[in-house]
Write a protein that holds these residues in place. Structure first.
Motif, PDB file in Angstrom:
ATOM      1  N   LEU A 126       0.813  -1.215   0.000  1.00 44.93           N
ATOM      2  CA  LEU A 126       0.000   0.000   0.000  1.00 44.93           C
ATOM      3  C   LEU A 126       0.854   1.276   0.000  1.00 44.93           C
ATOM      4  CD1 LEU A 126      -2.812  -0.966   2.550  1.00 44.93           C
ATOM      5  CD2 LEU A 126      -2.880  -1.061   0.049  1.00 44.93           C
ATOM      6  N   ALA A 127       2.171   1.100  -0.048  1.00 48.00           N
ATOM      7  CA  ALA A 127       3.054   2.270   0.056  1.00 48.00           C
ATOM      8  C   ALA A 127       2.820   3.256  -1.085  1.00 48.00           C
ATOM      9  CB  ALA A 127       4.513   1.832   0.085  1.00 48.00           C
ATOM     10  N   SER A 128       2.678   2.721  -2.310  1.00 52.38           N
ATOM     11  CA  SER A 128       2.492   3.639  -3.452  1.00 52.38           C
ATOM     12  C   SER A 128       1.144   4.350  -3.382  1.00 52.38           C
ATOM     13  CB  SER A 128       2.616   2.862  -4.766  1.00 52.38           C
ATOM     14  OG  SER A 128       1.648   1.819  -4.828  1.00 52.38           O
ATOM     15  N   LEU A 129       0.102   3.626  -2.930  1.00 47.62           N
ATOM     16  CA  LEU A 129      -1.208   4.257  -2.779  1.00 47.62           C
ATOM     17  C   LEU A 129      -1.165   5.324  -1.695  1.00 47.62           C
ATOM     18  CD1 LEU A 129      -4.227   4.414  -3.399  1.00 47.62           C
ATOM     19  CD2 LEU A 129      -4.593   2.590  -1.701  1.00 47.62           C
ATOM     20  N   GLN A 130      -0.466   5.005  -0.630  1.00 52.62           N
ATOM     21  CA  GLN A 130      -0.332   5.961   0.474  1.00 52.62           C
ATOM     22  C   GLN A 130       0.356   7.235   0.008  1.00 52.62           C
ATOM     23  OE1 GLN A 130       1.384   5.045   4.678  1.00 52.62           O
ATOM     24  NE2 GLN A 130       3.081   5.810   3.455  1.00 52.62           N
ATOM     25  N   SER A 131       1.449   7.100  -0.744  1.00 53.90           N
ATOM     26  CA  SER A 131       2.188   8.283  -1.182  1.00 53.90           C
ATOM     27  C   SER A 131       1.417   9.061  -2.240  1.00 53.90           C
ATOM     28  CB  SER A 131       3.568   7.894  -1.714  1.00 53.90           C
ATOM     29  OG  SER A 131       3.446   7.046  -2.846  1.00 53.90           O
ATOM     30  N   TRP A 132       0.547   8.347  -3.018  1.00 53.40           N
ATOM     31  CA  TRP A 132      -0.309   9.072  -3.964  1.00 53.40           C
ATOM     32  C   TRP A 132      -1.354   9.881  -3.208  1.00 53.40           C
ATOM     33  CZ3 TRP A 132      -5.575   9.108  -4.671  1.00 53.40           C
ATOM     34  CH2 TRP A 132      -6.042   9.795  -5.806  1.00 53.40           C
ATOM     35  N   PHE A 133      -1.944   9.241  -2.212  1.00 50.85           N
ATOM     36  CA  PHE A 133      -2.991   9.895  -1.439  1.00 50.85           C
ATOM     37  C   PHE A 133      -2.442  11.075  -0.642  1.00 50.85           C
ATOM     38  CE2 PHE A 133      -5.641  10.182   2.434  1.00 50.85           C
ATOM     39  CZ  PHE A 133      -6.864  10.457   1.839  1.00 50.85           C
ATOM     40  N   ASN A 134      -1.260  10.892  -0.072  1.00 54.97           N
ATOM     41  CA  ASN A 134      -0.623  11.960   0.707  1.00 54.97           C
ATOM     42  C   ASN A 134       0.847  12.039   0.325  1.00 54.97           C
ATOM     43  OD1 ASN A 134       0.351  13.810   2.516  1.00 54.97           O
ATOM     44  ND2 ASN A 134      -0.167  12.654   4.356  1.00 54.97           N
ATOM     45  N   PRO A 135       1.209  12.940  -0.572  1.00 54.54           N
ATOM     46  CA  PRO A 135       2.607  13.020  -1.021  1.00 54.54           C
ATOM     47  C   PRO A 135       3.594  13.293   0.103  1.00 54.54           C
ATOM     48  CG  PRO A 135       1.349  14.948  -1.732  1.00 54.54           C
ATOM     49  CD  PRO A 135       0.354  13.966  -1.205  1.00 54.54           C
ATOM     50  N   ASN A 136       3.114  13.812   1.220  1.00 50.47           N
ATOM     51  CA  ASN A 136       4.021  14.096   2.348  1.00 50.47           C
ATOM     52  C   ASN A 136       4.419  12.846   3.114  1.00 50.47           C
ATOM     53  OD1 ASN A 136       3.942  17.121   2.207  1.00 50.47           O
ATOM     54  ND2 ASN A 136       1.767  16.702   2.420  1.00 50.47           N
ATOM     55  N   SER A 137       3.855  11.690   2.720  1.00 49.15           N
ATOM     56  CA  SER A 137       4.226  10.433   3.374  1.00 49.15           C
ATOM     57  C   SER A 137       5.112   9.572   2.487  1.00 49.15           C
ATOM     58  CB  SER A 137       2.961   9.643   3.753  1.00 49.15           C
ATOM     59  OG  SER A 137       2.259   9.229   2.593  1.00 49.15           O
ATOM     60  N   ARG A 138       5.598  10.131   1.384  1.00 52.31           N
ATOM     61  CA  ARG A 138       6.344   9.336   0.403  1.00 52.31           C
ATOM     62  C   ARG A 138       7.655   8.788   0.963  1.00 52.31           C
ATOM     63  NH1 ARG A 138       6.084   8.898  -4.978  1.00 52.31           N
ATOM     64  NH2 ARG A 138       4.624  10.647  -5.095  1.00 52.31           N
ATOM     65  N   GLN A 139       8.498   9.657   1.524  1.00 48.86           N
ATOM     66  CA  GLN A 139       9.827   9.240   1.980  1.00 48.86           C
ATOM     67  C   GLN A 139       9.824   8.941   3.487  1.00 48.86           C
ATOM     68  OE1 GLN A 139      13.387  11.194  -0.006  1.00 48.86           O
ATOM     69  NE2 GLN A 139      11.944  12.911   0.059  1.00 48.86           N
ATOM     70  N   ALA A 140      10.802   8.148   3.886  1.00 47.34           N
ATOM     71  CA  ALA A 140      10.982   7.842   5.311  1.00 47.34           C
ATOM     72  C   ALA A 140      12.374   8.285   5.748  1.00 47.34           C
ATOM     73  CB  ALA A 140      10.805   6.350   5.565  1.00 47.34           C
ATOM     74  N   PHE A 141      12.417   8.981   6.881  1.00 47.44           N
ATOM     75  CA  PHE A 141      13.680   9.417   7.462  1.00 47.44           C
ATOM     76  C   PHE A 141      13.735   8.915   8.903  1.00 47.44           C
ATOM     77  CE2 PHE A 141      12.195  12.646   4.439  1.00 47.44           C
ATOM     78  CZ  PHE A 141      13.216  12.586   3.505  1.00 47.44           C
ATOM     79  N   PHE A 142      14.728   8.104   9.181  1.00 44.02           N
ATOM     80  CA  PHE A 142      14.892   7.594  10.540  1.00 44.02           C
ATOM     81  C   PHE A 142      15.946   8.439  11.246  1.00 44.02           C
ATOM     82  CE2 PHE A 142      12.892   4.145   8.338  1.00 44.02           C
ATOM     83  CZ  PHE A 142      12.031   3.616   9.286  1.00 44.02           C
ATOM     84  N   ILE A 143      15.556   9.012  12.375  1.00 40.70           N
ATOM     85  CA  ILE A 143      16.418   9.965  13.072  1.00 40.70           C
ATOM     86  C   ILE A 143      17.071   9.319  14.294  1.00 40.70           C
ATOM     87  CG2 ILE A 143      15.118  11.969  12.285  1.00 40.70           C
ATOM     88  CD1 ILE A 143      13.732  12.025  15.035  1.00 40.70           C
ATOM     89  N   TYR A 144      18.085   9.972  14.783  1.00 40.21           N
ATOM     90  CA  TYR A 144      18.809   9.563  15.991  1.00 40.21           C
ATOM     91  C   TYR A 144      17.939   9.945  17.192  1.00 40.21           C
ATOM     92  CZ  TYR A 144      23.156   9.172  18.872  1.00 40.21           C
ATOM     93  OH  TYR A 144      24.127   8.826  19.779  1.00 40.21           O
ATOM     94  N   GLY A 145      17.341   8.930  17.854  1.00 37.68           N
ATOM     95  CA  GLY A 145      16.475   9.200  18.995  1.00 37.68           C
ATOM     96  C   GLY A 145      15.043   9.461  18.561  1.00 37.68           C
ATOM     97  N   GLY A 146      14.294  10.124  19.417  1.00 38.70           N
ATOM     98  CA  GLY A 146      12.925  10.470  19.069  1.00 38.70           C
ATOM     99  C   GLY A 146      11.955  10.346  20.225  1.00 38.70           C
ATOM    100  N   HIS A 147      10.674  10.444  19.884  1.00 36.74           N
ATOM    101  CA  HIS A 147       9.566  10.355  20.841  1.00 36.74           C
ATOM    102  C   HIS A 147       9.657  11.427  21.932  1.00 36.74           C
ATOM    103  CE1 HIS A 147       5.973   8.773  22.362  1.00 36.74           C
ATOM    104  NE2 HIS A 147       6.222   7.478  22.311  1.00 36.74           N
ATOM    105  N   TRP A 148      10.198  12.582  21.554  1.00 38.44           N
ATOM    106  CA  TRP A 148      10.249  13.702  22.498  1.00 38.44           C
ATOM    107  C   TRP A 148       8.941  14.478  22.436  1.00 38.44           C
ATOM    108  CZ3 TRP A 148      14.528  13.756  18.784  1.00 38.44           C
ATOM    109  CH2 TRP A 148      15.658  13.096  19.260  1.00 38.44           C
ATOM    110  N   LYS A 149       8.704  15.286  23.476  1.00 39.84           N
ATOM    111  CA  LYS A 149       7.599  16.240  23.419  1.00 39.84           C
ATOM    112  C   LYS A 149       8.054  17.383  22.515  1.00 39.84           C
ATOM    113  CE  LYS A 149       5.541  15.423  28.002  1.00 39.84           C
ATOM    114  NZ  LYS A 149       4.169  15.183  27.548  1.00 39.84           N
TER     115      LYS A 149
END
Length: 423
Positions: free
Chosen positions: A327-350
């Motif tokens: 469903l990745a291609s459908l997802q990125s068509w529906f919402n272009p802002n979800s196309r790429q994935a960036f994994f960051i150092y750390g996360g889940h902060w407020k």
């Protein structure tokens, strides 16, 4: 024939709805602004490569100037230490705003401040268990900070007053007592004339307690709905309630409260005080760094001064969710802002991503404190080792999660400010 027409119409209508929804999800992506690009360069030159809390010193001082100009000598200023939990940060603000007054919310921080800032005038920001007060005295070693004259304990009830009176007698230690008032927040505190009369009576008869004033915190004002009169009505109610408590106390004590600490406000409301109110001093802390929770009309002349910066570890051209990869291609068509994935150092902060623009959390992938996934459109050009910037939603607690604060000034990281420790 009729059935085919209905099916065709439904298909066309459904496609129209999907296209309309897609149109709402327009490409929000982009690249770092000149400010964040300069900040990225400064972090690289400083050799930083981990999640980092940054304070822009010039923005911090500009906010301090706004606050100081608004107070205009009509009120004393008390710095809220939990919102600025670093000794060098507090010293910078205290020096720039010409104050020694601090509000402290945690016993280990209180002992640290007594040791390192011995000229501070401290008011507790919440009522402490009597055991925490006892522990402060047990760990208090410096003679430069005189708790009998520089420390006001906040007390919210006659029952806690009796506990503090017992502690004072046991230690033969004079304790200054500031009474917490319920001025509308309804989070405890002295609520009515009967409670106030009893509390003042206890203080007056106890040889090791001394009345030092009131504290009336009013953060509910900015959230009062228009249906109930809005912030203006809530603020007027706060002032009427506070003034009433002062009048009752002066009548019972048969003396003026002039010269005592009559503390009020907080970052969301300090600008509502004009000099006509009964308070003698105002507290604020978050306004000086302006996390997103403080993007308020009353702080429109303050600017964000604190950011979380973290490196990108992985940049993937397609954002895939385990189990529904197809469903990745459908997802990125529906919402272009979800196309790429960036994994960051750390996360889940407020915190909320702010640069580059268009980054967001995936609604299905889940959160991670180790390698959080952010999504962006093809307009986001992040590569591994590039920086992502976020604004914290609050400063208290969040500032304690990154180690030393990186101080940014004039295009460079110029200093490193240690934060408070919990022990």
């Amino acid at each position: 024939m009729r059935r085919r027409q209905l099916l065709l119409a439904a298909a066309v209508g459904g496609a129209g709805i999907l296209w309309g929804l897609r149109a709402k999800n327009s490409d929000n992506g982009g690249v770092h602004s000149a400010y964040f690009q300069t900040l990225s360069t400064a972090l690289d030159k400083a050799g930083l490569a981990r999640p980092t809390l940054i304070i822009d010193k010039q923005k911090l001082l500009a906010n301090a100037n706004v606050l100081h100009q608004h107070l205009a000598g009509r009120y004393d200023y008390r710095v809220v230490a939990k919102s600025l939990p670093s000794l060098p940060l507090l010293e910078t603000v205290m020096s720039h705003t010409d104050t020694q007054r601090l509000m402290v919310f945690h016993q280990p921080f209180l002992n640290l401040i007594a040791k390192e800032l011995p000229n501070a005038d401290v008011l507790l920001g919440k009522p402490m268990p009597v055991a925490a007060a006892a522990r402060f005295y047990q760990q208090h070693r410096t003679t430069q900070f005189d708790a009998r004259h520089q420390l006001q304990w906040l007390v919210d009830s006659p029952a806690r007053l009796i506990q503090y009176a017992d502690l004072g007698r046991q230690r033969r230690e004079l304790m200054l007592i500031n009474l917490e008032l319920d001025v509308g927040l309804h989070r405890g505190g002295i609520k009515d004339e009967e409670q106030l009369a009893l509390a003042l009576d206890i203080i007056e008869r106890e040889p090791f307690l001394q009345f030092s004033g009131f504290m009336g915190y009013d953060p509910h004002v900015s959230k009062n709905p228009g249906l109930l009169g809005g912030p203006e009505a809530a603020f007027a109610s706060v002032q009427k309630t506070y003034q009433n408590f002062v009048t009752i106390a002066e009548r019972q004590l048969q003396r003026s409260l002039s010269g005592l600490t009559l503390n009020a406000a907080g970052s969301p409301t300090y600008q509502r005080y004009t000099g006509a109110q009964v308070a003698t001093e105002l507290s604020a802390g978050s306004a000086l760094v302006k996390p997103t929770d403080f993007d308020l009309d009353t702080l429109a002349d303050h600017e964000p001064a604190a950011f979380i910066a973290t490196p990108v570890l992985k940049s993937l051209p397609v954002a895939e969710v385990p189990g529904i990869e197809k469903l990745a291609s459908l997802q990125s068509w529906f919402n272009p802002n979800s196309r790429q994935a960036f994994f960051i150092y750390g996360g889940h902060w407020k915190a909320t991503p702010v640069s580059p623009p268009g980054l967001s959390l995936h609604p299905l992938y889940g959160r991670s404190t180790n390698q959080e996934m952010l999504n962006g459109s093809s307009s986001v050009k992040l590569q591994p080792d590039d920086w992502v910037f976020m604004r914290p939603t609050q400063s208290e607690h969040v500032f304690l999660q990154f180690g030393d604060i990186a101080v940014y000034d004039d295009g460079a990281i110029v200093d490193s400010w240690p934060v408070f420790t919990q022990s």
